[in-house]
Design a protein around this motif. Structure first.
Motif, mmCIF file in Angstrom:
data_model
loop_
_atom_site.group_PDB
_atom_site.id
_atom_site.type_symbol
_atom_site.label_atom_id
_atom_site.label_comp_id
_atom_site.label_asym_id
_atom_site.label_seq_id
_atom_site.Cartn_x
_atom_site.Cartn_y
_atom_site.Cartn_z
ATOM 1 N N THR A 357 12.297 28.982 -100.560
ATOM 2 C CA THR A 357 13.100 29.310 -99.382
ATOM 3 C C THR A 357 12.437 28.806 -98.110
ATOM 4 O O THR A 357 13.104 28.253 -97.216
ATOM 5 C CB THR A 357 13.319 30.831 -99.289
ATOM 6 O OG1 THR A 357 13.953 31.291 -100.486
ATOM 7 C CG2 THR A 357 14.181 31.179 -98.097
ATOM 8 N N ALA A 358 11.115 28.987 -98.006
ATOM 9 C CA ALA A 358 10.401 28.551 -96.803
ATOM 10 C C ALA A 358 10.485 27.039 -96.632
ATOM 11 O O ALA A 358 10.590 26.534 -95.504
ATOM 12 C CB ALA A 358 8.950 28.996 -96.867
ATOM 13 N N LEU A 359 10.462 26.278 -97.726
ATOM 14 C CA LEU A 359 10.574 24.823 -97.639
ATOM 15 C C LEU A 359 11.972 24.408 -97.189
ATOM 16 O O LEU A 359 12.132 23.404 -96.473
ATOM 17 C CB LEU A 359 10.229 24.188 -98.987
ATOM 18 C CG LEU A 359 8.762 24.263 -99.399
ATOM 19 C CD1 LEU A 359 8.541 23.605 -100.744
ATOM 20 C CD2 LEU A 359 7.863 23.624 -98.349
ATOM 21 N N LYS A 360 12.964 25.150 -97.590
ATOM 22 C CA LYS A 360 14.327 24.872 -97.103
ATOM 23 C C LYS A 360 14.422 25.146 -95.603
ATOM 24 O O LYS A 360 15.080 24.393 -94.874
ATOM 25 C CB LYS A 360 15.333 25.726 -97.880
ATOM 26 C CG LYS A 360 15.502 25.328 -99.333
ATOM 27 C CD LYS A 360 16.492 26.247 -100.040
ATOM 28 C CE LYS A 360 16.647 25.855 -101.498
ATOM 29 N NZ LYS A 360 17.571 26.781 -102.228
ATOM 30 N N VAL A 361 13.778 26.225 -95.169
ATOM 31 C CA VAL A 361 13.756 26.526 -93.736
ATOM 32 C C VAL A 361 13.033 25.416 -92.980
ATOM 33 O O VAL A 361 13.453 25.005 -91.886
ATOM 34 C CB VAL A 361 13.073 27.888 -93.484
ATOM 35 C CG1 VAL A 361 12.899 28.143 -91.995
ATOM 36 C CG2 VAL A 361 13.884 29.012 -94.123
ATOM 37 N N PHE A 362 11.963 24.899 -93.568
ATOM 38 C CA PHE A 362 11.206 23.818 -92.940
ATOM 39 C C PHE A 362 12.057 22.556 -92.823
ATOM 40 O O PHE A 362 12.100 21.905 -91.769
ATOM 41 C CB PHE A 362 9.951 23.540 -93.761
ATOM 42 C CG PHE A 362 9.102 22.441 -93.211
ATOM 43 C CD1 PHE A 362 8.377 22.620 -92.050
ATOM 44 C CD2 PHE A 362 9.033 21.220 -93.855
ATOM 45 C CE1 PHE A 362 7.585 21.605 -91.528
ATOM 46 C CE2 PHE A 362 8.240 20.196 -93.344
ATOM 47 C CZ PHE A 362 7.532 20.391 -92.179
ATOM 48 N N GLU A 363 12.753 22.216 -93.880
ATOM 49 C CA GLU A 363 13.643 21.056 -93.850
ATOM 50 C C GLU A 363 14.727 21.233 -92.793
ATOM 51 O O GLU A 363 15.049 20.306 -92.043
ATOM 52 C CB GLU A 363 14.278 20.863 -95.226
ATOM 53 C CG GLU A 363 15.243 19.700 -95.299
ATOM 54 C CD GLU A 363 15.902 19.583 -96.655
ATOM 55 O OE1 GLU A 363 16.975 18.946 -96.734
ATOM 56 O OE2 GLU A 363 15.360 20.124 -97.649
ATOM 57 N N SER A 364 15.266 22.438 -92.726
ATOM 58 C CA SER A 364 16.300 22.720 -91.736
ATOM 59 C C SER A 364 15.760 22.586 -90.319
ATOM 60 O O SER A 364 16.459 22.111 -89.410
ATOM 61 C CB SER A 364 16.855 24.128 -91.958
ATOM 62 O OG SER A 364 17.827 24.468 -91.007
ATOM 63 N N ALA A 365 14.502 22.995 -90.116
ATOM 64 C CA ALA A 365 13.887 22.873 -88.789
ATOM 65 C C ALA A 365 13.773 21.415 -88.367
ATOM 66 O O ALA A 365 13.945 21.079 -87.183
ATOM 67 C CB ALA A 365 12.516 23.542 -88.792
ATOM 68 N N ILE A 366 13.485 20.532 -89.320
ATOM 69 C CA ILE A 366 13.422 19.099 -89.004
ATOM 70 C C ILE A 366 14.800 18.594 -88.587
ATOM 71 O O ILE A 366 14.964 17.898 -87.576
ATOM 72 C CB ILE A 366 12.902 18.296 -90.218
ATOM 73 C CG1 ILE A 366 11.496 18.757 -90.612
ATOM 74 C CG2 ILE A 366 12.886 16.806 -89.900
ATOM 75 C CD1 ILE A 366 10.981 18.122 -91.893
ATOM 76 N N LEU A 367 15.792 18.962 -89.396
ATOM 77 C CA LEU A 367 17.147 18.483 -89.134
ATOM 78 C C LEU A 367 17.706 19.010 -87.821
ATOM 79 O O LEU A 367 18.479 18.328 -87.147
ATOM 80 C CB LEU A 367 18.069 18.885 -90.292
ATOM 81 C CG LEU A 367 17.790 18.211 -91.641
ATOM 82 C CD1 LEU A 367 18.612 18.866 -92.747
ATOM 83 C CD2 LEU A 367 18.089 16.718 -91.561
ATOM 84 N N LYS A 368 17.311 20.224 -87.447
ATOM 85 C CA LYS A 368 17.864 20.848 -86.254
ATOM 86 C C LYS A 368 17.114 20.491 -84.982
ATOM 87 O O LYS A 368 17.528 20.895 -83.895
ATOM 88 C CB LYS A 368 17.867 22.367 -86.423
ATOM 89 C CG LYS A 368 18.851 22.871 -87.468
ATOM 90 C CD LYS A 368 18.775 24.389 -87.597
ATOM 91 C CE LYS A 368 19.764 24.892 -88.642
ATOM 92 N NZ LYS A 368 19.670 26.378 -88.801
ATOM 93 N N ASP A 369 16.011 19.752 -85.100
ATOM 94 C CA ASP A 369 15.264 19.397 -83.901
ATOM 95 C C ASP A 369 16.166 18.584 -82.976
ATOM 96 O O ASP A 369 16.678 17.522 -83.345
ATOM 97 C CB ASP A 369 14.031 18.580 -84.272
ATOM 98 C CG ASP A 369 13.175 18.265 -83.069
ATOM 99 O OD1 ASP A 369 12.315 19.084 -82.731
ATOM 100 O OD2 ASP A 369 13.396 17.196 -82.469
#
Length: 632
Positions: A357-369
């Protein structure tokens, strides 16, 4: 009854004093079995009561002050062995006598004597456990190579069927054993074997479990592991929870290798005579403490916010369990301990789910920058720095992540051509899930950088920005465990992309300067053409240099590569043209206004490029700014 035991009980050729319990019964040939004489079982009982009662009564804890305050095993080891022998003989005599004599006064007397003996042994058992806490601490016990080595050193000499030489052999063995823990363990086993064989296992276990369980529970507490509720974890500040996690990480190795291992060795040794008893005893002693220890990671994983920067503590806890799983599986091998192993496995599952789950959140943080401000000097974006630092640290847990990500490739819902990943992936030899996952996250970053490169008004700076950032990614991969996950093929392909971006930057940024110089310096026919070329070069070089002088290339290798290529095209071309026409230009009036640069000036300026100062750029927030004030 084994033949050896019956022979030593009935057919000894000599008589012994009351202090010597071995082989005291008269031979059956000395009395007949006529109705007028005592039966064989009665004779055995009579002789047992006559010889054993004085020794047992001497140590009756309720009879004398001496018996109350003195330890039998500490005061006189030889007499302690005699005491055990007489208790065993009493039990044998009772078994032999009980048939047809269940109401006999002698049997009642023997039973009372047995109860006195058991009280004495309970007292001795408690005293040995209490007085030898330091010698029987799990660390001392767990240093032994194996349960078998402990048994062979002392306890084998305490077999209940030993003959007349028992006392001598035991004393010799004890003399050879130097440490007090071995003596205490041997005494505990001797008492436990006797009490269990006489039907007093429950009383023995009660004493043992109370004392040893308190040691285990105290040990877990001293290691800094306490039971927390789900709500306590959820409300706890991350700094406080991280302190708890650090305590747990320090505790798990000691608990498994020392605390639980030592208790298992001690329990197996003391209750070696009964598999069911030692299983029940060990489970009772360790279950509560083990469940607290192995349940803590699950509690944290289930009740903490799934934040990327917290994943490293979760992976540390995952490592703490998985690295010690062989010992956990061995120590808690009893069927009754299955719930403990199940709890440890459940914690692994929950920690794995947290990580995914944390890695998905991390990926989402990249995409949402959403930062749109170009990085000054076309340097390295903080998004790149943050992501690669994170992935480099993650790669240190590659073995653990391989297990966690085995069934969940991150790009499963985002199919892209394999060429985008930077390595060959086929059905015959598919890339491991962790390799694809890391390559996917870098690809997400690269796509985001492509978008950010478009914010530069000067297209050449867009390509320098891409070259800078991709070079930073490649260097991070090459200097971390990512190298082993992504492989040489990935590195080669992305190295080539860096060079391609750099070449495009050179072409777009400096082509006007290079194009201002003729390929053949001697092909210029008139002086006016020479002057025009000098004027044009002066203007373009000065203009481009001013624009590019603010650029930065932090990687020294890439910086030198770009400058070397520029020098070959610009410095050498200008030097050749200058050498061909400088003599003629010196004859002209105001030549310095036309020829503003000597070749060395051009060389120096090119050499000074790409050392500009870089602004901080933008920042990838992988944790909410208020996270420290909120629960984890």
């Amino acid at each position: 009854m084994p033949r050896k035991g019956m022979r030593s009980l009935l057919f000894s050729p000599k008589m012994s004093t009351p202090s010597s319990p071995v082989s005291y019964f008269p031979s059956p040939s000395r009395f007949g079995f006529s109705p007028s004489r005592p039966s064989f079982s009665e004779s055995v009982m009579n002789r047992t009561l006559e010889m054993g009662e004085p020794i047992i009564m001497k140590w009756n804890p309720e009879s004398t002050t001496f018996a109350k305050v003195t330890s039998l095993f500490y005061d006189n080891r030889k007499e302690a062995i005699d005491f055990i022998k007489w208790v065993r003989n009493l039990q044998k005599a009772m078994k032999l006598f009980i048939t047809g004599n269940s109401n006999s006064e002698k049997l009642v007397r023997a039973q009372n004597l047995m109860q006195i003996a058991m009280k004495r042994l309970q007292k001795e058992f408690y005293q040995i456990l209490s007085m030898n806490r330091a010698h029987l601490d799990p660390e001392s016990v767990s240093t032994r190579s194996s349960i078998t080595s402990v048994r062979s050193s002392v306890s084998d000499f305490y077999d209940e069927e030993d003959d007349d030489d028992d006392i001598r052999i035991v004393n010799e063995c004890i003399t050879e054993v130097e440490d007090a823990s071995s003596i205490a363990m041997a005494d505990l086993k001797l008492i436990a074997d006797c009490m269990i064989s006489c039907g007093y296992a429950k009383e023995c276990l009660k004493i043992y479990t109370i004392i040893r369980k308190s040691i285990v529970d105290e040990g877990i507490f001293k290691l800094g592991v306490v039971k927390l509720s789900a709500s306590q974890v959820h409300k706890m500040d991350w700094n406080a929870l991280e302190l708890r996690i650090n305590h747990w990480l320090n505790a798990v190795r000691t608990a498994v290798k020392t605390l639980f291992a030592g208790e298992r060795i001690l329990c197996d040794h003391v209750f070696a005579s009964s598999d069911s008893i030692r299983e029940s005893c060990f489970n009772e002693i360790t279950k509560e403490g083990a469940m607290i220890l192995f349940g803590f990671p699950e509690n944290v994983a289930k009740n903490s916010k799934k934040l990327p920067d917290k994943v490293f503590r979760m992976l540390d806890m995952y490592t703490g369990i998985s690295n010690h799983w062989p010992e956990i599986d061995s120590i808690f091998s009893f069927d009754s301990s299955s719930s403990i192993k199940s709890q440890a496995l459940t914690s692994l599952v929950r920690l794995g789910e947290y990580t995914q789950t944390a890695l998905k959140v991390f990926e989402s943080a990249i995409l949402k920058d959403s930062s749109k401000s170009p990085v000054a000097g076309a340097g390295i974006h903080n998004l790149t720095i943050e992501v690669m630092n994170y992935l480099s640290n993650l790669s240190d847990y590659s073995n653990i992540l391989s297990d966690i990500l085995a069934d969940q490739p991150p790009q499963s819902n985002n199919p892209v051509p394999e060429s985008y990943f930077g390595f060959t992936d086929s059905d015959d030899s598919p890339a491991p899930p962790i390799t694809r996952h890391m390559a996917w996250l870098i690809l997400v970053l690269l796509c985001k950088l492509d978008v950010k490169a478009k914010y530069y008004k000067d297209v050449s700076l867009s390509y320098l920005f891409l070259a800078n950032n991709l070079q930073h990614i490649v260097v991070n991969v090459r200097t971390s465990n990512l190298k082993y996950l992504l492989g040489d093929e990935w590195l080669s392909k992305h190295d080539a992309k860096v060079q391609k971006f750099a070449a495009t930057y050179e072409r777009l940024g400096w082509s006007h300067v290079t194009n201002a110089l003729p390929e053949d310096p001697t092909a210029v026919s008139t002086l006016e053409q020479v002057k025009e070329i000098f004027r044009k070069f002066n203007s373009l070089f000065d203009q481009v240099y001013r624009k590019q002088s603010v650029c930065v290339v932090l990687d020294s290798r890439l910086r030198d590569d770009i400058k070397v290529r520029l020098a070959r095209k610009i410095f050498r071309g200008y030097q050749a043209f200058y050498n061909a026409h400088s003599a003629a230009m010196r004859k002209e009036r105001n030549s310095t206004a036309v020829v503003r640069f000597v070749p060395e000036d051009v060389g120096h300026r090119l050499s000074d490029l790409f050392f500009g100062t870089i602004d901080s750029g933008t920042y990838l927030s992988i944790e909410p700014s208020s996270s420290h004030s909120q629960g984890p």
